[in-house]
Design a protein around this motif. Structure first.
Motif, PDB file in Angstrom:
ATOM      1  N   LEU A   2       0.691  -1.209   0.080  1.00  0.00           N
ATOM      2  CA  LEU A   2       0.450   0.085   0.206  1.00  0.00           C
ATOM      3  C   LEU A   2       1.127   1.095  -0.092  1.00  0.00           C
ATOM      4  O   LEU A   2       1.420   1.678   0.947  1.00  0.00           O
ATOM      5  CB  LEU A   2      -0.915   0.123   1.392  1.00  0.00           C
ATOM      6  CG  LEU A   2      -1.713  -1.195   1.324  1.00  0.00           C
ATOM      7  CD1 LEU A   2      -2.430  -0.937   2.867  1.00  0.00           C
ATOM      8  CD2 LEU A   2      -2.497  -1.382   0.147  1.00  0.00           C
ATOM      9  N   ASN A   3       0.586   2.162  -0.722  1.00  0.00           N
ATOM     10  CA  ASN A   3       1.379   3.155  -0.838  1.00  0.00           C
ATOM     11  C   ASN A   3       0.543   4.607  -1.223  1.00  0.00           C
ATOM     12  O   ASN A   3      -0.262   4.805  -2.304  1.00  0.00           O
ATOM     13  CB  ASN A   3       2.074   3.360  -2.071  1.00  0.00           C
ATOM     14  CG  ASN A   3       3.535   4.789  -2.372  1.00  0.00           C
ATOM     15  OD1 ASN A   3       2.747   5.901  -1.714  1.00  0.00           O
ATOM     16  ND2 ASN A   3       4.849   4.222  -1.894  1.00  0.00           N
ATOM     17  N   THR A  53       2.413 -12.624   4.293  1.00  0.00           N
ATOM     18  CA  THR A  53       3.940 -13.077   4.365  1.00  0.00           C
ATOM     19  C   THR A  53       4.421 -11.729   4.363  1.00  0.00           C
ATOM     20  O   THR A  53       5.425 -11.420   5.427  1.00  0.00           O
ATOM     21  CB  THR A  53       4.354 -13.991   3.774  1.00  0.00           C
ATOM     22  OG1 THR A  53       4.610 -13.166   1.915  1.00  0.00           O
ATOM     23  CG2 THR A  53       4.122 -15.368   3.432  1.00  0.00           C
ATOM     24  N   ARG A  54       3.874 -10.731   3.747  1.00  0.00           N
ATOM     25  CA  ARG A  54       5.510  -9.233   2.956  1.00  0.00           C
ATOM     26  C   ARG A  54       4.117  -7.635   3.365  1.00  0.00           C
ATOM     27  O   ARG A  54       2.823  -8.062   2.567  1.00  0.00           O
ATOM     28  CB  ARG A  54       5.348  -9.365   1.681  1.00  0.00           C
ATOM     29  CG  ARG A  54       6.526 -10.125   2.099  1.00  0.00           C
ATOM     30  CD  ARG A  54       7.340 -10.858   0.933  1.00  0.00           C
ATOM     31  NE  ARG A  54       7.595  -9.143   0.118  1.00  0.00           N
ATOM     32  CZ  ARG A  54       9.726  -8.669   0.748  1.00  0.00           C
ATOM     33  NH1 ARG A  54      10.127  -9.804   1.165  1.00  0.00           N
ATOM     34  NH2 ARG A  54       9.937  -7.358   0.348  1.00  0.00           N
ATOM     35  N   ALA A  55       4.337  -6.985   4.040  1.00  0.00           N
ATOM     36  CA  ALA A  55       2.934  -6.138   4.092  1.00  0.00           C
ATOM     37  C   ALA A  55       3.985  -4.841   3.708  1.00  0.00           C
ATOM     38  O   ALA A  55       4.010  -4.142   4.845  1.00  0.00           O
ATOM     39  CB  ALA A  55       2.530  -5.454   5.627  1.00  0.00           C
ATOM     40  N   PRO A  56       4.276  -3.901   2.695  1.00  0.00           N
ATOM     41  CA  PRO A  56       5.212  -3.075   2.644  1.00  0.00           C
ATOM     42  C   PRO A  56       4.421  -2.065   2.355  1.00  0.00           C
ATOM     43  O   PRO A  56       3.341  -1.578   1.349  1.00  0.00           O
ATOM     44  CB  PRO A  56       6.014  -3.063   1.426  1.00  0.00           C
ATOM     45  CG  PRO A  56       5.143  -4.526   0.770  1.00  0.00           C
ATOM     46  CD  PRO A  56       4.676  -5.034   1.798  1.00  0.00           C
ATOM     47  N   TRP A  57       4.418  -1.387   3.518  1.00  0.00           N
ATOM     48  CA  TRP A  57       3.126   0.297   3.467  1.00  0.00           C
ATOM     49  C   TRP A  57       3.689   1.508   3.887  1.00  0.00           C
ATOM     50  O   TRP A  57       5.083   1.945   4.408  1.00  0.00           O
ATOM     51  CB  TRP A  57       1.927  -0.423   4.587  1.00  0.00           C
ATOM     52  CG  TRP A  57       1.006  -1.886   4.739  1.00  0.00           C
ATOM     53  CD1 TRP A  57       1.346  -2.377   2.978  1.00  0.00           C
ATOM     54  CD2 TRP A  57       0.062  -1.701   5.369  1.00  0.00           C
ATOM     55  NE1 TRP A  57       0.492  -3.310   3.344  1.00  0.00           N
ATOM     56  CE2 TRP A  57      -0.176  -2.946   4.321  1.00  0.00           C
ATOM     57  CE3 TRP A  57      -0.434  -2.071   6.482  1.00  0.00           C
ATOM     58  CZ2 TRP A  57      -0.968  -3.982   4.912  1.00  0.00           C
ATOM     59  CZ3 TRP A  57      -1.393  -2.423   7.025  1.00  0.00           C
ATOM     60  CH2 TRP A  57      -1.968  -3.323   5.979  1.00  0.00           C
ATOM     61  N   CYS A  58       3.240   2.393   2.464  1.00  0.00           N
ATOM     62  CA  CYS A  58       3.183   3.655   3.457  1.00  0.00           C
ATOM     63  C   CYS A  58       2.162   5.072   3.446  1.00  0.00           C
ATOM     64  O   CYS A  58       0.982   4.513   2.410  1.00  0.00           O
ATOM     65  CB  CYS A  58       4.092   4.505   1.779  1.00  0.00           C
ATOM     66  SG  CYS A  58       4.713   5.897   1.900  1.00  0.00           S
ATOM     67  N   CYS A  73       3.826   6.938   7.689  1.00  0.00           N
ATOM     68  CA  CYS A  73       2.459   6.365   8.364  1.00  0.00           C
ATOM     69  C   CYS A  73       2.286   7.172   9.383  1.00  0.00           C
ATOM     70  O   CYS A  73       3.016   7.680  10.380  1.00  0.00           O
ATOM     71  CB  CYS A  73       1.571   5.179   8.863  1.00  0.00           C
ATOM     72  SG  CYS A  73       2.256   3.755   6.837  1.00  0.00           S
ATOM     73  N   ASN A  74       1.200   7.042   9.923  1.00  0.00           N
ATOM     74  CA  ASN A  74       0.514   7.897  10.800  1.00  0.00           C
ATOM     75  C   ASN A  74      -0.249   7.226  12.235  1.00  0.00           C
ATOM     76  O   ASN A  74      -1.286   6.405  11.828  1.00  0.00           O
ATOM     77  CB  ASN A  74      -0.687   9.254  10.550  1.00  0.00           C
ATOM     78  CG  ASN A  74      -1.077   9.717  11.635  1.00  0.00           C
ATOM     79  OD1 ASN A  74      -1.192   9.310  12.959  1.00  0.00           O
ATOM     80  ND2 ASN A  74      -2.036  10.929  11.692  1.00  0.00           N
ATOM     81  N   LEU A  75       0.217   6.740  13.365  1.00  0.00           N
ATOM     82  CA  LEU A  75      -0.251   5.506  14.107  1.00  0.00           C
ATOM     83  C   LEU A  75      -0.720   6.044  15.391  1.00  0.00           C
ATOM     84  O   LEU A  75       0.026   5.947  16.078  1.00  0.00           O
ATOM     85  CB  LEU A  75       0.866   4.334  13.777  1.00  0.00           C
ATOM     86  CG  LEU A  75       1.751   3.602  12.853  1.00  0.00           C
ATOM     87  CD1 LEU A  75       2.331   2.305  13.263  1.00  0.00           C
ATOM     88  CD2 LEU A  75      -0.093   3.189  12.471  1.00  0.00           C
ATOM     89  N   ARG A 132      10.599  -2.791   9.390  1.00  0.00           N
ATOM     90  CA  ARG A 132      11.214  -1.754   9.537  1.00  0.00           C
ATOM     91  C   ARG A 132      10.305  -0.341   9.657  1.00  0.00           C
ATOM     92  O   ARG A 132       9.376  -0.315   8.826  1.00  0.00           O
ATOM     93  CB  ARG A 132      12.060  -1.192   7.768  1.00  0.00           C
ATOM     94  CG  ARG A 132      12.046  -0.172   6.811  1.00  0.00           C
ATOM     95  CD  ARG A 132      12.749  -0.408   5.574  1.00  0.00           C
ATOM     96  NE  ARG A 132      12.935   0.923   5.698  1.00  0.00           N
ATOM     97  CZ  ARG A 132      13.771   1.522   5.390  1.00  0.00           C
ATOM     98  NH1 ARG A 132      15.252   1.019   5.291  1.00  0.00           N
ATOM     99  NH2 ARG A 132      14.305   2.811   4.970  1.00  0.00           N
ATOM    100  N   ILE A 133      10.740   0.442  10.742  1.00  0.00           N
ATOM    101  CA  ILE A 133       9.689   1.731  10.814  1.00  0.00           C
ATOM    102  C   ILE A 133      10.725   3.173  10.788  1.00  0.00           C
ATOM    103  O   ILE A 133      11.132   3.167  11.248  1.00  0.00           O
ATOM    104  CB  ILE A 133       8.268   1.386  12.187  1.00  0.00           C
ATOM    105  CG1 ILE A 133       8.455   0.431  12.365  1.00  0.00           C
ATOM    106  CG2 ILE A 133       8.162   2.947  12.210  1.00  0.00           C
ATOM    107  CD1 ILE A 133       7.650  -0.369  13.346  1.00  0.00           C
ATOM    108  N   TYR A 134       9.555   3.776   9.503  1.00  0.00           N
ATOM    109  CA  TYR A 134      10.584   4.884   9.091  1.00  0.00           C
ATOM    110  C   TYR A 134      10.213   5.915   8.976  1.00  0.00           C
ATOM    111  O   TYR A 134       8.589   6.202   8.086  1.00  0.00           O
ATOM    112  CB  TYR A 134      11.187   4.840   7.883  1.00  0.00           C
ATOM    113  CG  TYR A 134      12.971   4.307   8.018  1.00  0.00           C
ATOM    114  CD1 TYR A 134      13.555   3.846   8.804  1.00  0.00           C
ATOM    115  CD2 TYR A 134      14.576   4.665   7.400  1.00  0.00           C
ATOM    116  CE1 TYR A 134      14.624   2.792   9.552  1.00  0.00           C
ATOM    117  CE2 TYR A 134      15.152   4.575   7.749  1.00  0.00           C
ATOM    118  CZ  TYR A 134      16.120   3.983   8.573  1.00  0.00           C
ATOM    119  OH  TYR A 134      16.689   3.052   8.864  1.00  0.00           O
TER     120      TYR A 134
END
Length: 420
Positions: free
Chosen positions: A131-132, A158-163, A186-188, A203-205
């Motif tokens: 998701l981007n 298995t993989r969740a690359p989210w932006c 992201c907004n958490l 990875r959290i950036y």
């Protein structure tokens, strides 16, 4: 020269010199794989090539909705949402390997529709969910997804690359196959917890956390961790994972910044950063990092608070620290060394804004002269700095008590002009 007529409606571009349909002769599985590399808009258009192509796109293993039809430029969400609705409806429950979408101008009011697409992908057994999202900054709708919404449920993801996603997408406790999670920009701020038992790579950036409470990370099987905190309170690592390596950076934009920049508890009642740290009754980061083998840790205000727990880094082989571990004195550095019994390599990056010199010192400790509190396995030490100031001198004085300098490479100094 007479043109060759395409048989059975096949495109002339797919014909060989003898008139045979080369692409049409390929098996369906291979064509599905080829179509999976196209953006969804282009994949759907192949239905006009020939009768055989009419439904092939529906079984492509990758559904990539990248905005514009060319797949290179973003398109407004409002211009493609109906198309995506039709694509999702027409393809039915055909299995997916990857679901990917990237949009501009998404508003909070559009979130329910996006949720339905995500649920469709999970129902189709998607293994990768990418998701981007670029949000509509003019939107003032505050109907964000709340953290008490139902978590994502998938046996196959298995993989969740989210932006640029928001709060809901933090609970992965019902995704027992998830191995890789990437959260960027992201907004958490409304999330309470990132939880996943199976997670191995996190990875959290560039993500915004709450300034009023700490999000907790529960991932007991992590192998790699990249955490960069820019905004809000630093997350709590709840469990000590057998980390192969971890890179943790806490920037000065976070809520845990000591107003004196170095202390972590300056005993100043007006220092909000230190109050945030002092009011926590648990170790914030170091406990979760205590089983790491290789650690890069750049931070400002947390070290003194966490070091009070006297944790032992029983597996740590390589350690990289910055100048914040060496001010106002070397006590924090000494404490980490005392609690790292198998440490082999130490790297100190002591940088300052007032650049004038570059200094690099390499060496190794003499095991015979080491105190019992420092690892006898320590073989390599490197110190890099750009200003020879009081902090650097204190560090060098501390190390020189036990360090045996390597011949001909002990000190390298190069003058550098001050920046404008």
């Amino acid at each position: 020269m007479r043109a060759v007529k395409a048989p059975n409606g096949a495109s002339a571009a797919t014909l060989a010199s003898d008139g045979s349909d080369l692409i049409g002769a390929l098996p369906d599985e291979l064509l599905h794989h080829v179509l999976s590399f196209l953006p969804a808009q282009q994949s759907v258009r192949t239905c006009v090539l020939a009768r055989r192509w009419l439904d092939l796109w529906k079984s492509a293993t990758r559904l990539r909705i990248a905005g514009a039809a060319d797949g290179k430029h973003r398109a407004s969400f409002s211009k493609v949402r109906e198309l995506v609705d039709h694509i999702v409806l027409l393809r039915g429950g055909s299995p997916l390997e990857t679901f990917e979408f990237c949009f501009d101008g998404l508003s909070d009011a559009d979130v329910p529709r996006v949720n339905l697409w995500i649920q469709h992908a999970l129902a189709c057994r998607a293994q990768v969910l990418r998701l981007n999202i670029v949000w509509d900054l003019s939107s003032r709708n505050t109907s964000r997804i709340r953290p008490d919404d139902a978590p994502l449920v998938s046996q196959h993801l298995t993989r969740a690359p989210w932006c640029a996603v928001k709060d809901k997408f933090a609970n992965f406790s019902c995704c027992p196959s998830l191995r890789v999670l990437q959260i960027e920009d992201c907004n958490l701020t409304h999330a309470n917890r990132i939880s996943c038992q199976s997670l191995e790579h996190l990875r959290i950036y560039g993500t915004s956390f709450s300034y009023s409470r700490r999000i907790r990370i529960h991932a007991p099987n992590l192998v790699t961790l990249q955490l960069r905190v820019h905004y809000g309170r630093t997350p709590v690592l709840e469990t000590a994972s057998p980390l192969l390596w971890a890179v943790v950076t806490v920037h000065d934009g976070g809520a845990d910044l000591c107003r004196h920049l170095y202390s972590g508890d300056c005993y100043d009642g007006s220092c909000q950063g230190c109050r945030n740290i002092r009011n926590d009754n648990s170790c914030i980061l170091l406990q979760g990092l205590s089983q790491a083998k290789n650690l890069v840790f750049f931070q400002l205000g947390l070290k003194r608070r966490d070091l009070q727990w006297c944790l032992t880094f029983s597996m740590l082989k390589t350690l990289v620290l910055n100048e914040n571990w060496c001010v106002p004195n070397v006590d924090a550095l000494a404490s980490v060394l005392e609690h790292s019994p198998v440490l082999e390599e130490l790297f100190l990056q002591l940088f300052s804004k007032g650049l004038r010199y570059k200094v690099q010192m390499k060496g190794r400790f003499n095991p015979k002269e080491l105190p019992s509190t420092i690892s006898a396995h320590l073989k390599r030490v490197e110190v890099k700095c750009e200003v020879v100031d009081e902090t650097v001198l204190n560090v060098l004085k501390f190390l020189s008590k036990h360090m045996e300098l390597e011949p001909n490479v002990c000190v390298k100094m190069q003058q550098k002009e001050m920046p404008d």
